[in-house]
Design an enzyme around this catalytic site. Structure first.
Site, PDB file in Angstrom:
ATOM      1  N   LYS A 264     -17.744  14.367  -0.105  1.00 20.98           N
ATOM      2  CA  LYS A 264     -17.585  12.655  -0.771  1.00 20.98           C
ATOM      3  C   LYS A 264     -18.429  12.074   0.610  1.00 20.98           C
ATOM      4  O   LYS A 264     -18.031  12.178   1.720  1.00 20.98           O
ATOM      5  CB  LYS A 264     -15.972  12.285  -0.880  1.00 20.98           C
ATOM      6  CG  LYS A 264     -16.140  10.447  -1.099  1.00 20.98           C
ATOM      7  CD  LYS A 264     -15.170  10.063  -1.749  1.00 20.98           C
ATOM      8  CE  LYS A 264     -14.520   8.909  -1.493  1.00 20.98           C
ATOM      9  NZ  LYS A 264     -12.602   8.453  -1.137  1.00 20.98           N
ATOM     10  N   ASP A 269     -16.721   1.581   0.941  1.00 24.50           N
ATOM     11  CA  ASP A 269     -15.683   1.741  -0.349  1.00 24.50           C
ATOM     12  C   ASP A 269     -14.789   0.324  -0.125  1.00 24.50           C
ATOM     13  O   ASP A 269     -13.909   0.624   0.626  1.00 24.50           O
ATOM     14  CB  ASP A 269     -14.761   2.650  -0.603  1.00 24.50           C
ATOM     15  CG  ASP A 269     -13.669   3.428  -1.580  1.00 24.50           C
ATOM     16  OD1 ASP A 269     -14.544   2.371  -2.916  1.00 24.50           O
ATOM     17  OD2 ASP A 269     -12.868   3.526  -2.025  1.00 24.50           O
ATOM     18  N   LYS A 276     -10.967  -3.927  -3.601  1.00 31.01           N
ATOM     19  CA  LYS A 276      -9.328  -3.372  -2.787  1.00 31.01           C
ATOM     20  C   LYS A 276      -9.661  -4.760  -2.029  1.00 31.01           C
ATOM     21  O   LYS A 276     -10.052  -5.580  -1.774  1.00 31.01           O
ATOM     22  CB  LYS A 276     -10.355  -1.858  -1.278  1.00 31.01           C
ATOM     23  CG  LYS A 276     -10.118  -1.141  -1.824  1.00 31.01           C
ATOM     24  CD  LYS A 276     -10.600  -0.326  -0.604  1.00 31.01           C
ATOM     25  CE  LYS A 276     -10.786   1.038  -0.911  1.00 31.01           C
ATOM     26  NZ  LYS A 276      -9.582   2.212  -1.572  1.00 31.01           N
ATOM     27  N   ASP A 287     -15.059   6.504   4.540  1.00 30.01           N
ATOM     28  CA  ASP A 287     -14.607   7.416   3.277  1.00 30.01           C
ATOM     29  C   ASP A 287     -16.004   8.431   2.684  1.00 30.01           C
ATOM     30  O   ASP A 287     -16.262   8.983   1.846  1.00 30.01           O
ATOM     31  CB  ASP A 287     -15.240   5.865   1.830  1.00 30.01           C
ATOM     32  CG  ASP A 287     -14.122   6.777   0.973  1.00 30.01           C
ATOM     33  OD1 ASP A 287     -13.192   7.831   1.279  1.00 30.01           O
ATOM     34  OD2 ASP A 287     -14.122   5.617   0.339  1.00 30.01           O
ATOM     35  N   ASP A 346     -12.120   1.765  -8.071  1.00 29.54           N
ATOM     36  CA  ASP A 346     -11.704   2.247  -6.568  1.00 29.54           C
ATOM     37  C   ASP A 346     -11.381   3.551  -6.680  1.00 29.54           C
ATOM     38  O   ASP A 346     -11.383   4.670  -5.905  1.00 29.54           O
ATOM     39  CB  ASP A 346     -10.832   1.219  -6.029  1.00 29.54           C
ATOM     40  CG  ASP A 346     -10.156   1.589  -4.955  1.00 29.54           C
ATOM     41  OD1 ASP A 346     -11.481   2.268  -4.318  1.00 29.54           O
ATOM     42  OD2 ASP A 346      -9.520   0.662  -4.173  1.00 29.54           O
ATOM     43  N   GLU A 348     -13.568   6.154  -7.014  1.00 32.42           N
ATOM     44  CA  GLU A 348     -14.960   6.802  -7.479  1.00 32.42           C
ATOM     45  C   GLU A 348     -15.647   7.842  -6.613  1.00 32.42           C
ATOM     46  O   GLU A 348     -16.692   8.510  -6.483  1.00 32.42           O
ATOM     47  CB  GLU A 348     -15.811   5.537  -6.493  1.00 32.42           C
ATOM     48  CG  GLU A 348     -16.000   5.465  -4.831  1.00 32.42           C
ATOM     49  CD  GLU A 348     -15.063   5.319  -4.083  1.00 32.42           C
ATOM     50  OE1 GLU A 348     -13.574   4.678  -4.863  1.00 32.42           O
ATOM     51  OE2 GLU A 348     -14.492   6.041  -2.747  1.00 32.42           O
ATOM     52  N   ARG A 350     -14.087  11.074  -6.891  1.00 33.04           N
ATOM     53  CA  ARG A 350     -14.323  11.800  -7.531  1.00 33.04           C
ATOM     54  C   ARG A 350     -15.397  11.772  -8.479  1.00 33.04           C
ATOM     55  O   ARG A 350     -15.556  12.315  -9.373  1.00 33.04           O
ATOM     56  CB  ARG A 350     -12.512  12.586  -8.473  1.00 33.04           C
ATOM     57  CG  ARG A 350     -12.509  10.247  -9.205  1.00 33.04           C
ATOM     58  CD  ARG A 350     -11.031  10.525 -10.403  1.00 33.04           C
ATOM     59  NE  ARG A 350     -10.264   9.362  -8.641  1.00 33.04           N
ATOM     60  CZ  ARG A 350      -9.175   9.828  -8.660  1.00 33.04           C
ATOM     61  NH1 ARG A 350      -8.264   9.354  -9.790  1.00 33.04           N
ATOM     62  NH2 ARG A 350      -8.364   9.292  -7.924  1.00 33.04           N
TER      63      ARG A 350
HETATM   64  N1  BES Z   1     -11.740   5.694  -0.313  1.00 34.83           N
HETATM   65  C1  BES Z   1      -9.621   5.879  -1.524  1.00 34.83           C
HETATM   66  C2  BES Z   1      -8.595   6.526  -0.781  1.00 34.83           C
HETATM   67  C3  BES Z   1      -8.375   6.009   1.095  1.00 34.83           C
HETATM   68  C4  BES Z   1      -7.585   4.969   1.269  1.00 34.83           C
HETATM   69  C5  BES Z   1      -9.182   7.409   1.895  1.00 34.83           C
HETATM   70  C6  BES Z   1      -6.808   4.502   1.850  1.00 34.83           C
HETATM   71  C7  BES Z   1      -8.625   6.625   3.373  1.00 34.83           C
HETATM   72  C8  BES Z   1      -7.777   5.756   3.276  1.00 34.83           C
HETATM   73  C9  BES Z   1     -10.068   6.284  -2.413  1.00 34.83           C
HETATM   74  O1  BES Z   1     -11.473   6.272  -3.016  1.00 34.83           O
HETATM   75  C10 BES Z   1      -9.822   5.076  -3.419  1.00 34.83           C
HETATM   76  O2  BES Z   1      -9.925   3.726  -3.446  1.00 34.83           O
HETATM   77  N2  BES Z   1      -8.352   5.907  -3.696  1.00 34.83           N
HETATM   78  C11 BES Z   1      -7.719   4.789  -4.824  1.00 34.83           C
HETATM   79  C12 BES Z   1      -7.096   5.859  -6.294  1.00 34.83           C
HETATM   80  C13 BES Z   1      -6.511   4.869  -7.516  1.00 34.83           C
HETATM   81  C14 BES Z   1      -7.802   3.849  -7.579  1.00 34.83           C
HETATM   82  C15 BES Z   1      -6.216   5.970  -8.384  1.00 34.83           C
HETATM   83  C16 BES Z   1      -6.184   4.872  -3.813  1.00 34.83           C
HETATM   84  O3  BES Z   1      -5.905   5.868  -3.377  1.00 34.83           O
HETATM   85  O4  BES Z   1      -5.580   4.113  -4.403  1.00 34.83           O
HETATM   86 ZN    ZN Z   2     -13.500   6.018  -2.084  1.00 32.98          ZN
HETATM   87 MN    MN Z   3     -12.208   3.783  -4.140  1.00 30.49          MN
END
Ligand code: BES
Ligand code: ZN
Ligand code: MN
Length: 500
Positions: A264, A269, A276, A287, A346, A348, A350
């Site tokens: 990824k 992000d 966020k 990210d 968010d 994204e 996947r």
């Molecule tokens: N890049 C983030 C996950 C992340 C969070 C990595 C903190 C490192 C530190 C990912 O894209 C994300 O935003 N995931 C969301 C998914 C949710 C919207 C289902 C999450 O983990 O909150």
């Molecule tokens: Zn992300």
């Molecule tokens: Mn995200």
């Protein structure tokens, strides 16, 4: 980057200059070569040890200035703990402890690579050297004023004294290439997002050509032709166009099925329209830790001329809110033909991986695919920052990853997959939606990915907790850890590389 520490090997007989470092075990015993190096100072050192708290515990150290009878300015005794069954990872950490004790004032350092008991093997001295380099790395490219108290071996020239310098040097060659790969991965993670956007990242990956890696860059036009609608949907709100980079190292037999590693690469992000909160949003420059690991791994494998065919593939995008950004409610069609309802922009990572995994499965028919992604905050809730989450449809691959996780110290913990989780991402409007409920968030993310592997043996590593911002340790002082490079290099070396 600062990786200016120079590490070389000299014979035990070479005179020590500057600072001398010796090891002892937790019974405060020295090896033969260390005893010899201490010479007449042995008595002084033993007296100092006896009147201190120093117990020879692994990684602990005792500092002695201008020790009587020695020509060096400083003597450091470092504890190696129990040495009878000392492992590679312990030696890496021992090297880290060495680098940790070297200050800005140390220019020349001699390390006596010797422990009580059996004579040290060239591979063991090489592991100490790797540990020194890993620990000494720091990212200071954007600091215009260096402080005097900046420590960490950065400018030192370290001579590791061994029985056979030529043999140690030879043993260090592959390990040093792996360290280069780790440092490259750290470097990419640490770079700010205004510098490292998808096109720039692709350019850096293309540097692997120098090592004989074939590099193919898919631009937006190429990805549109391939119908990578999931990846492109994420990317469409950014002023920086997305890229997919395919790297291929052909070190194995001609025509032999490759292994595949997929990363990824969300260069930043923001969350997109599902934006966020601002607290710690700057961390989202990291990210792309999965993609960074894949590039670092390809570097390591190519530089050490690994006898294996490997494909590395990274999906590079920036997830931004914009008039052209994708919306919650949008339905995109992935390269696989499966449609996805966007619930949360968010989620994204996947979406990016869906198209890259599908592309690699179809185009390269790999023996297996391992993807790495800073995919969910939920994996940190579950496992903290010491273990990466491991999800797999293949027990053997999962077992191999667990084993090399233990031996390299880049640990993984297997998490479940199953139909009860999978059904959570069914959508009322499309084939699936891009989020499940809050509970089990890392698992539903992995279930989503599994829908794009087309039955290929596959493992997913959720490295959100381990790739960046994890607590600093013996062999890493950098925000970007380079997690996964040593793990996957070891996976390849131990189980999939022809030995001849
Ligand atoms: N890049 C983030 C996950 C992340 C969070 C990595 C903190 C490192 C530190 C990912 O894209 C994300 O935003 N995931 C969301 C998914 C949710 C919207 C289902 C999450 O983990 O909150
Ligand atoms: Zn992300
Ligand atoms: Mn995200």
């Amino acid at each position: 980057m600062s990786d200016a520490v120079k590490v070389g090997f000299v014979p035990f007989s070479a005179p020590a200059r500057g600072t001398l470092i010796v090891f002892c075990d937790d019974a405060l015993k020295f090896g033969t070569a260390a005893t010899k190096a201490l010479g007449v100072a042995v008595a002084t050192v033993k007296r100092a040890v006896a009147s201190s708290q120093f117990k020879g515990k692994a990684g602990s150290a005792l500092d002695l200035l201008a020790p009587e009878g020695l020509k060096v300015g400083r003597l450091i005794v470092i504890g190696a703990g129990k040495v009878a069954a000392i492992k590679d990872y312990d030696l890496l950490k021992l090297g880290g402890a060495v680098a940790g004790k070297i200050g800005a004032a140390d220019t020349a350092v001699t390390v006596i690579a010797d422990l009580p008991g059996a004579a040290m093997q060239p591979e063991q001295a090489a592991a100490i050297a790797s540990g020194i380099r890993l620990r000494a790395y720091k990212f200071d490219r954007y600091k215009t004023k260096k402080k005097d108290d900046d420590s960490g071996a950065v400018n030192a020239s370290v001579s590791i004294a061994v029985a056979d310098p030529a043999a140690a040097k030879k043993a260090f060659t592959p390990g040093s290439h792996v360290v280069d790969g780790v440092i490259l991965a750290r470097e990419l993670v640490n770079e700010p997002p205004n510098v490292l956007y998808p096109e720039e990242f692709a350019k850096r990956a293309a540097q692997l050509k120098k090592l004989g890696v074939e590099v193919q860059i898919l631009d937006v036009k190429a990805m549109t032709q391939l119908k990578m609608g999931a990846l492109l949907g994420v990317s469409q709100g950014s002023a920086h166009p997305g890229r997919t980079v395919i790297m291929r190292w052909n070190g194995g037999k001609k025509g032999e099925q490759p292994l595949a590693f997929v990363g990824k690469g969300v260069c930043f992000d923001t969350g997109g329209i599902s934006i966020k909160p601002s607290a710690s949003m700057e961390d989202m420059k990291g990210d792309m830790g999965g993609a960074a690991c894949v590039v670092g791994l390809m570097h390591a494998l190519a530089a050490r001329k690994a006898k294996v065919n490997v494909v590395g593939a990274i999906g590079l995008v920036e997830n931004m809110p914009d008039g052209n950004a994708q919306r919650p409610g949008d339905i995109v069609t992935s390269m696989s033909g499966q449609t996805i309802e966007i619930i949360n922009t968010d989620a994204e990572g996947r979406l990016v991986l869906a198209d890259v995994l599908w592309y690699v499965a179809q185009k390269h028919k790999p023996k297996f695919m391992v993807d790495l992604a800073t995919l969910t905050g939920a994996i940190m809730v579950a496992l903290g920052t010491d273990y990466a989450g491991l999800f797999s449809n293949n027990d053997q691959l999962a077992e191999h990853l667990t084993a090399v996780g233990q031996s390299t110290g880049e640990k993984v913990w297997r998490m479940p997959l199953g139909p009860e989780y999978d059904k959570q991402i069914d959508s009322q409007f499309a084939d699936m939606k891009n989020t499940g409920s809050r509970n089990g968030g890392s698992i539903t993310a992995a279930q989503f990915l599994q829908r794009f592997v087309d039955g290929t043996p596959w493992a997913h590593l959720d490295i959100a907790g381990t790739a960046m911002g994890a607590p600093k340790n013996d062999i890493n002082q950098s925000w970007g850890s380079g997690y996964g490079v040593r793990l996957l290099n070891q996976l390849v070396a131990e189980y999939y590389e022809s030995k001849k």
